[in-house]
Design a protein around this motif. Structure first.
Motif, PDB file in Angstrom:
ATOM      1  N   VAL A   1      24.524  34.975  46.730  1.00 29.63           N
ATOM      2  CA  VAL A   1      24.870  36.395  46.851  1.00 29.63           C
ATOM      3  C   VAL A   1      23.807  37.291  46.223  1.00 29.63           C
ATOM      4  O   VAL A   1      24.004  38.503  46.077  1.00 29.63           O
TER       5      VAL A   1
ATOM      6  N   GLU B   1      24.707  48.954  50.472  1.00 31.25           N
ATOM      7  CA  GLU B   1      25.468  47.813  49.965  1.00 31.25           C
ATOM      8  C   GLU B   1      26.319  47.207  51.077  1.00 31.25           C
ATOM      9  O   GLU B   1      26.475  45.976  51.145  1.00 31.25           O
TER      10      GLU B   1
ATOM     11  N   LEU C   1      26.232  43.443  52.476  1.00 32.57           N
ATOM     12  CA  LEU C   1      27.462  42.661  52.551  1.00 32.57           C
ATOM     13  C   LEU C   1      27.616  42.023  53.922  1.00 32.57           C
ATOM     14  O   LEU C   1      27.969  40.840  54.035  1.00 32.57           O
TER      15      LEU C   1
ATOM     16  N   ARG D   1      30.114  41.704  44.702  1.00 32.07           N
ATOM     17  CA  ARG D   1      29.389  40.483  45.064  1.00 32.07           C
ATOM     18  C   ARG D   1      29.835  39.303  44.211  1.00 32.07           C
ATOM     19  O   ARG D   1      29.959  38.176  44.702  1.00 32.07           O
TER      20      ARG D   1
END
Length: 256
Positions: free
Chosen positions: A139, A186, A190, A159
């Motif tokens: 991640v 973000e 993702l 995360r």
């Protein structure tokens, strides 16, 4: 065989019917988006799958095994992990420790060996640490391994929740609104992460209100409204379905 199957799942709380004969399957390597208005029953489905709620009817099958009667930790050990709408990290622990906790379901060490710090226990702890670091790396959080969770920015905490779920080495991961509160950059990161999860052969059940995320990465989409599955299909089919449009926007008559 589908990894996960819901067959006519019904859930009632007193006189309230939260789910009514919901049926769908999640195939290996598939990302299935589960959408619907607030109160449609999406999180209830997650709670049924993970053993938090019992069904009033129907059944949940995983690799052909009925999950009824299993406790959440037993379901986790069979390969189903989840995240939550509201972040539930151990805030006083480091990012690495949060992920290591998730490996408890794969641990074979006894209390006796842990107390005495036997060589077998030390070897297992080292292996757990290595696996946790792999999840953090996946991640993009290797450099934050020793940061205390409460000190991480909100986006990294999101995360970390996914890393912790991955730390249990699941075959299926349930993501409950993972893009909530994220900025566009973000959210894009993702989406790429979830696609990479799918590429590892895991399947993903995604609940999300951000339609750009759902429609951008889901192989199929299932739509709930008032506890009933009203439609499922490819993203492009779902976006044009009259029942879906009505569930989200209402008809002129209902709006009036």
């Amino acid at each position: 065989m589908a990894h996960l199957q819901l067959k006519d799942v019904t859930v009632t709380f007193g006189g309230l019917q939260a789910l009514n004969r919901v049926a769908f399957e999640l195939k290996p390597g598939e990302i299935l988006g589960l959408i619907g208005p607030n109160g449609a029953g999406k999180t209830t489905i997650f709670n049924v799958i993970t053993g938090v709620y019992k069904t009033s009817g129907g059944e949940v099958l995983y690799d052909g095994e009925r999950l009824a009667g299993l406790r959440p930790h037993q379901i986790l050990s069979r390969g189903i992990a989840r995240t939550f709408q509201n972040i539930r990290l151990f805030t006083a622990m480091t990012a690495l420790e949060n992920v290591m906790v998730a490996r408890h379901c794969r641990s074979a060490a006894s209390v006796f060996s842990s107390v005495l710090r036997l060589p077998s226990q030390k070897q297992e702890e080292a292996a757990v640490r290595e696996k946790a670091m792999e999840a953090l790396s996946f991640v993009g959080m290797s450099s934050y391994a020793y940061e205390v969770a409460r000190n991480l920015p909100y986006g990294l905490q999101r995360r970390l929740e996914i890393a912790r779920a991955l730390g249990s080495d699941p075959k299926t991961i349930l993501l409950d609104e993972p893009a909530a509160g994220l900025n566009p950059a973000e959210s894009k990161a993702l989406m790429e992460m979830i696609l990479r999860i799918s590429e590892t052969g895991r399947n993903v059940l995604l609940v999300e209100h951000d339609m750009s995320v759902v429609m951008g990465i889901s192989h199929r989409v299932a739509v709930l409204d008032h506890g009933e599955l009203i439609c499922q299909g490819r993203p492009e089919e779902i976006q044009c379905d009259p029942k879906v449009i009505e569930a989200y926007l209402g008809t002129e008559e209902s709006t009036a």
